[in-house]
Each structure stands twice: as C-alpha cells, then as structure tokens.
Design a protein around this motif. Structure first.
Motif, PDB file in Angstrom:
ATOM      1  N   LEU A   1       0.854  -1.183   0.000  1.00 57.84           N
ATOM      2  CA  LEU A   1       0.000   0.000   0.000  1.00 57.84           C
ATOM      3  C   LEU A   1       0.893   1.237   0.000  1.00 57.84           C
ATOM      4  O   LEU A   1       1.845   1.323   0.781  1.00 57.84           O
ATOM      5  N   PHE A   2       0.579   2.180  -0.862  1.00 54.78           N
ATOM      6  CA  PHE A   2       1.451   3.348  -1.015  1.00 54.78           C
ATOM      7  C   PHE A   2       0.615   4.550  -1.418  1.00 54.78           C
ATOM      8  O   PHE A   2      -0.528   4.432  -1.888  1.00 54.78           O
ATOM      9  N   THR A   3       1.190   5.720  -1.235  1.00 54.05           N
ATOM     10  CA  THR A   3       0.542   6.965  -1.658  1.00 54.05           C
ATOM     11  C   THR A   3       1.073   7.376  -3.028  1.00 54.05           C
ATOM     12  O   THR A   3       2.129   6.907  -3.479  1.00 54.05           O
ATOM     13  N   LEU A   4       0.351   8.263  -3.671  1.00 55.64           N
ATOM     14  CA  LEU A   4       0.828   8.792  -4.954  1.00 55.64           C
ATOM     15  C   LEU A   4       2.133   9.564  -4.761  1.00 55.64           C
ATOM     16  O   LEU A   4       2.978   9.608  -5.655  1.00 55.64           O
ATOM     17  N   ARG A   5       2.284  10.169  -3.603  1.00 51.01           N
ATOM     18  CA  ARG A   5       3.534  10.875  -3.308  1.00 51.01           C
ATOM     19  C   ARG A   5       4.703   9.886  -3.291  1.00 51.01           C
ATOM     20  O   ARG A   5       5.778  10.161  -3.844  1.00 51.01           O
TER      21      ARG A   5
ATOM     22  N   ASP B   1       7.959   9.756  -5.702  1.00 53.09           N
ATOM     23  CA  ASP B   1       9.315   9.752  -5.127  1.00 53.09           C
ATOM     24  C   ASP B   1      10.172   8.670  -5.777  1.00 53.09           C
ATOM     25  O   ASP B   1      11.364   8.885  -6.051  1.00 53.09           O
ATOM     26  N   VAL B   2       9.596   7.490  -6.020  1.00 52.55           N
ATOM     27  CA  VAL B   2      10.334   6.400  -6.664  1.00 52.55           C
ATOM     28  C   VAL B   2      10.760   6.810  -8.068  1.00 52.55           C
ATOM     29  O   VAL B   2      11.922   6.641  -8.467  1.00 52.55           O
ATOM     30  N   HIS B   3       9.832   7.359  -8.833  1.00 59.39           N
ATOM     31  CA  HIS B   3      10.154   7.759 -10.208  1.00 59.39           C
ATOM     32  C   HIS B   3      11.218   8.850 -10.234  1.00 59.39           C
ATOM     33  O   HIS B   3      12.153   8.794 -11.051  1.00 59.39           O
ATOM     34  N   GLU B   4      11.107   9.822  -9.345  1.00 56.93           N
ATOM     35  CA  GLU B   4      12.096  10.900  -9.332  1.00 56.93           C
ATOM     36  C   GLU B   4      13.472  10.394  -8.910  1.00 56.93           C
ATOM     37  O   GLU B   4      14.494  10.831  -9.456  1.00 56.93           O
ATOM     38  N   ALA B   5      13.513   9.462  -7.956  1.00 58.03           N
ATOM     39  CA  ALA B   5      14.798   8.931  -7.498  1.00 58.03           C
ATOM     40  C   ALA B   5      15.496   8.156  -8.612  1.00 58.03           C
ATOM     41  O   ALA B   5      16.707   8.300  -8.812  1.00 58.03           O
ATOM     42  N   ILE B   6      14.748   7.335  -9.339  1.00 57.14           N
ATOM     43  CA  ILE B   6      15.355   6.547 -10.407  1.00 57.14           C
ATOM     44  C   ILE B   6      15.729   7.420 -11.603  1.00 57.14           C
ATOM     45  O   ILE B   6      16.810   7.265 -12.187  1.00 57.14           O
ATOM     46  N   LEU B   7      14.871   8.360 -11.952  1.00 57.01           N
ATOM     47  CA  LEU B   7      15.134   9.218 -13.111  1.00 57.01           C
ATOM     48  C   LEU B   7      16.170  10.296 -12.813  1.00 57.01           C
ATOM     49  O   LEU B   7      16.779  10.856 -13.725  1.00 57.01           O
TER      50      LEU B   7
ATOM     51  N   ALA C   1      -2.768  11.175   3.107  1.00 58.37           N
ATOM     52  CA  ALA C   1      -3.067  10.884   1.703  1.00 58.37           C
ATOM     53  C   ALA C   1      -3.679   9.492   1.575  1.00 58.37           C
ATOM     54  O   ALA C   1      -3.430   8.605   2.395  1.00 58.37           O
ATOM     55  N   GLU C   2      -4.451   9.306   0.522  1.00 63.02           N
ATOM     56  CA  GLU C   2      -5.082   8.012   0.293  1.00 63.02           C
ATOM     57  C   GLU C   2      -4.028   6.982  -0.117  1.00 63.02           C
ATOM     58  O   GLU C   2      -3.036   7.301  -0.783  1.00 63.02           O
ATOM     59  N   LEU C   3      -4.267   5.755   0.292  1.00 60.67           N
ATOM     60  CA  LEU C   3      -3.384   4.648  -0.045  1.00 60.67           C
ATOM     61  C   LEU C   3      -3.913   3.908  -1.273  1.00 60.67           C
ATOM     62  O   LEU C   3      -5.112   3.673  -1.409  1.00 60.67           O
ATOM     63  N   TYR C   4      -2.980   3.539  -2.145  1.00 57.51           N
ATOM     64  CA  TYR C   4      -3.295   2.786  -3.360  1.00 57.51           C
ATOM     65  C   TYR C   4      -2.549   1.456  -3.324  1.00 57.51           C
ATOM     66  O   TYR C   4      -1.593   1.268  -2.575  1.00 57.51           O
ATOM     67  N   ARG C   5      -2.979   0.548  -4.184  1.00 52.17           N
ATOM     68  CA  ARG C   5      -2.239  -0.690  -4.426  1.00 52.17           C
ATOM     69  C   ARG C   5      -2.182  -0.928  -5.925  1.00 52.17           C
ATOM     70  O   ARG C   5      -2.990  -0.408  -6.692  1.00 52.17           O
ATOM     71  N   LEU C   6      -1.196  -1.728  -6.335  1.00 50.76           N
ATOM     72  CA  LEU C   6      -1.072  -2.096  -7.742  1.00 50.76           C
ATOM     73  C   LEU C   6      -2.215  -3.021  -8.121  1.00 50.76           C
ATOM     74  O   LEU C   6      -2.465  -4.024  -7.451  1.00 50.76           O
ATOM     75  N   ARG C   7      -2.912  -2.679  -9.191  1.00 51.77           N
ATOM     76  CA  ARG C   7      -4.045  -3.492  -9.630  1.00 51.77           C
ATOM     77  C   ARG C   7      -3.536  -4.808 -10.217  1.00 51.77           C
ATOM     78  O   ARG C   7      -2.621  -4.831 -11.043  1.00 51.77           O
TER      79      ARG C   7
END
Length: 259
Positions: A186-190, A194-200, A234-240
């Motif tokens: 479970l994760f937030t959009l933030r 953060d993952v995308h910015e760290a890798i990119l 923030a709302e929590l999401y999961r990978l569909r």
C-alpha cells in the motif's frame, strides 16, 4: 560423423575436455531507496583481486544449478534471504573482466522495498549501503558514495553493471510495473512519484505525473489513508492485479523455511 551413428553413441564418446569452459557467476544489483536516492547494498572485498574495493553480492553457478536458482541462493546466503524482486538484467562476458580466469557473469536486478532493504541490512551486517549518483542523461555513468560522501570504488566491471541497471530501470519505468517493486503493498501517490524521481534523477510535475499514473489503470484506490502524519493524510493505493501479471517464485524470492 557417420549418419548411422546414434545420438547415444555420439554422447558416449563425446569429451567435454575438448573445449575450454569459462566459469559462470551471478551478481545481484541489490537496490532500494534511501534518503530519496537509489542505494545499493555492497560487500567490501577482503581478498584479492580488488581487495578493499566494494562489490555486488555474487557467486559462482554450480554445474547442476540453474541461473535463477543461483541468484536465489546468493540472495539467501549474502543478503539474509530478504524478499526481493529478481529480474535477469544482462550477461557480462568481456574476456579481461576478471584477472583470475575467464568468468562470465549474469547480472540480476534485485529490487527491495524499504522494509526489505532494512531487513537485508539487519540479517546481513556485512552489507554496506552505497548511494548511487547518476546523471539524468540516458548514457551517463554512475558513481557510488558511502554515507559520509566518500566515493566507493567498485571491483571488476561492477560500475558498468550498476550503470546498466539504472538505465534499464529508467527505460522500463514508463511502460512496465517494475517501479512498484520498490514500494510497499500500500502506497501513496507521493511515494510513487518519489520512486520515479529517485530513479530518473530529476523532478516531475506533480499534477501531470498523478494524472498519467491514474489514467493508466494500474492503481486501485483502497479507501484507506496513511496514518501518523503531521499533515493531511493521503489516500493509499495498491497495484491493480491483472490477468497479464504472472508472479512466479523466481520473480519474488522469499526465505525458505529454516533459512
């Protein structure tokens, strides 16, 4: 070869010693996020060659061992069996890559969530974190630094392996689900941004990023919210989960009973 000779007869007289055989190894790019940066878990070599340098956890492949099995064994033996997403990266076979003998290595991405990263460090204290500094340029080189900022020179061609791992991750972020391997269930959009910015290695426009992620249909909102924050939770999401996803034991390695 006689046309009349059977395969069984051919194999009976075949001598593998007729051909020189290189050794085969696997090396793991154990990668998680720490302090907003991609961070490796490395081992400091205490013997020649490259004594005193840092290296990716690795090992030789047994004569009766499959590559994926060897990678899973190295994960157990050298990272305490921490749960990781294992994905074959590339084969490195330069003739002079190891001064001991001809060694071909198959590199694997071993992606760790924050919890798995901490678990690996707790279970295998010899592992040393090294923050990866990579240019946003597609073909840029990488450097690895200790917590005090000192450069960590890598053994063999491991800097080349790490550079390719970062390029591969950057290339796959936009069309695959590989980035989710660095996130909890479970994760937030933030956290996802953060993952995308760290890798990119660069910042992203918040509204545009969130709209793109939501439009792809990868995310399921849970209706639950993060806790313990000093700001609006923030709302929590999961990978569909989709029919195209086929998780396997070779993709997600967990410690075997008794390890």
């Amino acid at each position: 070869m006689s046309q009349a000779e059977s395969e069984a007869a051919f194999l009976a007289r075949y001598d593998p010693a007729d051909y020189a055989r290189p050794a085969v190894a696997v090396d793991l790019v154990l990668l998680g996020l720490s302090g907003g940066r991609p961070t490796l878990l490395l081992l400091k070599r205490d013997r020649h060659p490259h004594a005193g340098r840092h290296a990716l956890p690795g090992g030789f492949v047994g004569i009766d061992e499959a590559l994926d099995d060897a990678a899973a064994r190295v994960l157990r033996e050298k990272a305490g069996g921490a749960r990781a997403h294992l994905e074959q990266l590339y084969t490195f076979g330069a003739v002079e890559r190891d001064p001991r003998m001809r060694i071909i290595t198959v590199a694997y991405l071993a992606l760790l969530t924050e919890a798995a990263f901490a678990e690996a460090r707790a279970r295998a204290p010899a592992l040393i974190p090294g923050a990866v500094a990579a240019s946003p340029a597609a073909e840029g080189s990488v450097t690895v630094h200790a917590a005090d900022g000192a450069a960590l020179p890598l053994a063999f061609d491991h800097a080349e392996i790490v550079a390719l791992a970062i390029r591969r991750l950057r290339g796959k972020l936009d069309y695959s689900e590989v980035g989710f391997a660095l996130l909890p269930e479970l994760f937030t959009l933030r956290q996802l941004q953060d993952v995308h910015e760290a890798i990119l290695g660069t910042g992203l426009n918040k509204p545009a990023f969130r709209r793109r992620m939501l439009d792809r249909g990868w995310l399921d909102p849970t209706g639950r919210f993060e806790t313990g924050t000093s700001y609006r939770p923030a709302e929590l999401y999961r990978l569909r989960q989709t029919s195209s996803q086929t998780p396997s034991q070779t993709s997600w390695q967990t410690p075997a009973q008794g390890d």
